[in-house]
Each structure stands twice: as structure tokens, then as C-alpha cells.
Design an enzyme around this catalytic site. Structure first.
Site, PDB file in Angstrom:
ATOM      1  N   GLY A   1       0.768  -1.244   0.000  1.00 57.20           N
ATOM      2  CA  GLY A   1       0.000   0.000   0.000  1.00 57.20           C
ATOM      3  C   GLY A   1       0.794   1.287   0.000  1.00 57.20           C
ATOM      4  O   GLY A   1       0.339   2.296   0.533  1.00 57.20           O
TER       5      GLY A   1
ATOM      6  N   ARG B   1      -5.792  -8.611  -9.036  1.00 52.05           N
ATOM      7  CA  ARG B   1      -6.852  -9.424  -9.636  1.00 52.05           C
ATOM      8  C   ARG B   1      -7.278  -8.776 -10.946  1.00 52.05           C
ATOM      9  O   ARG B   1      -7.275  -7.553 -11.059  1.00 52.05           O
ATOM     10  CB  ARG B   1      -8.090  -9.476  -8.727  1.00 52.05           C
TER      11      ARG B   1
ATOM     12  N   HIS C   1       0.875   1.555 -13.089  1.00 49.72           N
ATOM     13  CA  HIS C   1       1.708   0.442 -13.545  1.00 49.72           C
ATOM     14  C   HIS C   1       3.165   0.912 -13.631  1.00 49.72           C
ATOM     15  O   HIS C   1       3.433   2.000 -14.152  1.00 49.72           O
ATOM     16  CB  HIS C   1       1.226  -0.040 -14.921  1.00 49.72           C
TER      17      HIS C   1
ATOM     18  N   GLY D   1      -8.171  -5.273 -21.159  1.00 50.06           N
ATOM     19  CA  GLY D   1      -6.858  -5.872 -21.389  1.00 50.06           C
ATOM     20  C   GLY D   1      -5.979  -5.755 -20.142  1.00 50.06           C
ATOM     21  O   GLY D   1      -6.385  -5.195 -19.124  1.00 50.06           O
TER      22      GLY D   1
ATOM     23  N   ASP E   1      -9.156  -0.999 -18.767  1.00 51.00           N
ATOM     24  CA  ASP E   1     -10.097  -1.612 -19.698  1.00 51.00           C
ATOM     25  C   ASP E   1      -9.935  -3.124 -19.593  1.00 51.00           C
ATOM     26  O   ASP E   1      -9.295  -3.618 -18.658  1.00 51.00           O
ATOM     27  CB  ASP E   1      -9.909  -1.072 -21.135  1.00 51.00           C
TER      28      ASP E   1
ATOM     29  N   ASP F   1      -3.225  -3.900 -18.588  1.00 48.10           N
ATOM     30  CA  ASP F   1      -2.471  -2.635 -18.658  1.00 48.10           C
ATOM     31  C   ASP F   1      -2.547  -1.995 -20.047  1.00 48.10           C
ATOM     32  O   ASP F   1      -1.554  -1.458 -20.550  1.00 48.10           O
ATOM     33  CB  ASP F   1      -0.995  -2.858 -18.254  1.00 48.10           C
TER      34      ASP F   1
ATOM     35  N   ARG G   1     -14.474 -15.739  -9.061  1.00 51.96           N
ATOM     36  CA  ARG G   1     -14.363 -14.318  -9.422  1.00 51.96           C
ATOM     37  C   ARG G   1     -15.743 -13.654  -9.363  1.00 51.96           C
ATOM     38  O   ARG G   1     -15.897 -12.550  -8.851  1.00 51.96           O
ATOM     39  CB  ARG G   1     -13.777 -14.196 -10.838  1.00 51.96           C
TER      40      ARG G   1
HETATM   41  C1  GRF Z   1       3.232  -0.792  -7.707  1.00 52.23           C
HETATM   42  O1  GRF Z   1       4.471  -0.988  -8.331  1.00 52.23           O
HETATM   43  C2  GRF Z   1       2.193  -0.519  -8.752  1.00 52.23           C
HETATM   44  O2  GRF Z   1       2.691   0.170  -9.859  1.00 52.23           O
HETATM   45  C3  GRF Z   1       1.746  -1.897  -9.159  1.00 52.23           C
HETATM   46  O3  GRF Z   1       1.757  -2.631  -7.954  1.00 52.23           O
HETATM   47  C4  GRF Z   1       2.708  -2.071  -7.060  1.00 52.23           C
HETATM   48  C5  GRF Z   1       1.996  -1.790  -5.774  1.00 52.23           C
HETATM   49  O4  GRF Z   1       2.876  -1.325  -4.782  1.00 52.23           O
HETATM   50  N1  GRF Z   1       0.467  -1.883  -9.804  1.00 52.23           N
HETATM   51  P1  GRF Z   1       2.302  -0.632  -3.480  1.00 52.23           P
HETATM   52  O5  GRF Z   1       1.426  -1.666  -2.778  1.00 52.23           O
HETATM   53  O6  GRF Z   1       1.532   0.570  -3.892  1.00 52.23           O
HETATM   54  O7  GRF Z   1       3.505  -0.290  -2.655  1.00 52.23           O
END
Ligand code: GRF
Length: 202
Positions: free
Chosen positions: A18, A96, A114, A148, A146, A150, A70
Site C-alpha cells: 500500500g 486481480r 503500472h 486488457g 479496460d 495494462d 471471481r
Molecule cells: C506498484 O508498483 C504498482 O505500480 C503496481 O503494484 C505495485 C503496488 O505497490 N500496480 P504498493 O502496494 O503501492 O507499494
């Protein structure tokens, strides 16, 4: 009498430590957005993000996904979000895939972060794979979600120069702290500002 403006209602959805959630909660707490963060929801019992939420006084909710289909988990999540009146979702390390049905219920209202300059290096281990590929400039992307992996429209990207000696873990850490934690709050600000624009007639 002045009309009271409705403030958009957000929830953060996360599965892990987090740190992005923490950066977002700090920004909400500063009053930087004319919007409310109503909950942090995780699918993992004991996830670090719950502790971060507690520190910020944001309600944390757990809906364990392990052992559930799911469909059943998403139904429970949709129920919780409806109960909380959540309109927009900020994914922050949510591990997920969301179904087309779930996405249709929050169309254009889910953001994700991402750790790569999309469309390069989608999927897991984005930061480490950038290191292995020998890139000299790397970064992170905030995008709409969306169906896909990322692939949704990009909202904001940020980049840094790679240092030759830092290794994949050091690079991943710098992408996190120097890029992700900076661009995610900025992207949410842009998104909230866009929500406040009057809808143009065709
Ligand atoms: C981050 O690198 C984010 O880009 C990816 O998952 C990781 C989560 O890290 N989607 P955190 O839990 O926010 O430290």
C-alpha cells in the site's frame, strides 16, 4: 441559496503493502482534491495497506477473494461499493483481473498505476523487466482500466534516468518513490478536474 456541489466519492482497491495508497491518502488528507476517499478495500486478509489506512483514519474493508469464484467475489465487492456510495476506483497494486461485467459497472471510472512506460512492459515485474532490457530511461503510467492487461488509455506518465549500479530492486524502488508516488496523485487531480468540467453538448 448556493447549490451545494456533489463531491465525487472514491475508494482505493489494493492487495499489498500500500505505498501508492499511502501517497494517495496523504494527498486526499491535505484536501488537494475536491473529492472524498471513503474506503480502502483489500482482497487480502492482513494486507499492509490496511495498516496504512488505519494510520490515515480511512475506513479499511476486507473482502477475501481466496477460495471464492471471481463472480462471487466481484458481486460482493460491487455490493460493498454500492453500500458505500463509491463512484470511482483507484487500483493500487490490486492483483486481480476485473471481469468485463465489473468493468461495465464502472466504465471509465477505474484508474490504475503500472511501473513501466506503457505500452512497453505490461504485466508483472514491469520495473525489473525494464532493468533487464537495459533501458536508460524508465518510468510508470497511470491509465484507465479496460478489459486488457495494462492496455487502457493513458492519463499520465513519468520517467527517470537509470543509474548503472542500482540493480533491478533499486530501480524498482526509485520508480515507486520518485515516479509512482508523484504521478498517481497528479493523475487523480486531473481526473477530478475533468469530472468538474461541464458536459459539452454535441
Ligand atoms: C506498484 O508498483 C504498482 O505500480 C503496481 O503494484 C505495485 C503496488 O505497490 N500496480 P504498493 O502496494 O503501492 O507499494
Amino acid at each position: 441559496m448556493p447549490v451545494r456541489e456533489e463531491r465525487p466519492r472514491f475508494a482505493i482497491i489494493a492487495s499489498g503493502r500500500g505505498s501508492n495508497a499511502d501517497a494517495l491518502m496523504r494527498t486526499f488528507a491535505r484536501g488537494a482534491f475536491p473529492a472524498d476517499l471513503v474506503a480502502v478495500v483489500t482482497n487480502v486478509e492482513g494486507a499492509g495497506v490496511l495498516e496504512r489506512a488505519r494510520e490515515h483514519g480511512v475506513p479499511g474493508r476486507v473482502l477475501v477473494s481466496k477460495g471464492m469464484t471471481r463472480e462471487a467475489h466481484e458481486e460482493a465487492l460491487l455490493g460493498l461499493l454500492a453500500e458505500l456510495g463509491v463512484q470511482h476506483l483507484l487500483l493500487a497494486g490490486y492483483l486481480r483481473i476485473l471481469s468485463p461485467y465489473f468493468l461495465s459497472r464502472f466504465s471509465g471510472r477505474i484508474l490504475n498505476i503500472h511501473p513501466s512506460l506503457l505500452p512497453e512492459f505490461p504485466g508483472l515485474q514491469g520495473a525489473e523487466r525494464q532493468w533487464k532490457a537495459g533501458r536508460s530511461v524508465v518510468g510508470a503510467t497511470v491509465h484507465f482500466v479496460d478489459s486488457g492487461v495494462d492496455t487502457g488509455p493513458v492519463i499520465l506518465q513519468g520517467s527517470i534516468d537509470v543509474r548503472g549500479d542500482e540493480g533491478p530492486d533499486g530501480l524498482a524502488q526509485r520508480i515507486l518513490t520518485e515516479v509512482e508516488h508523484v504521478i498517481y496523485p497528479r493523475a487523480v487531480r486531473l481526473f477530478v478536474e475533468r469530472l468538474r468540467q461541464p458536459v459539452e453538448s454535441p
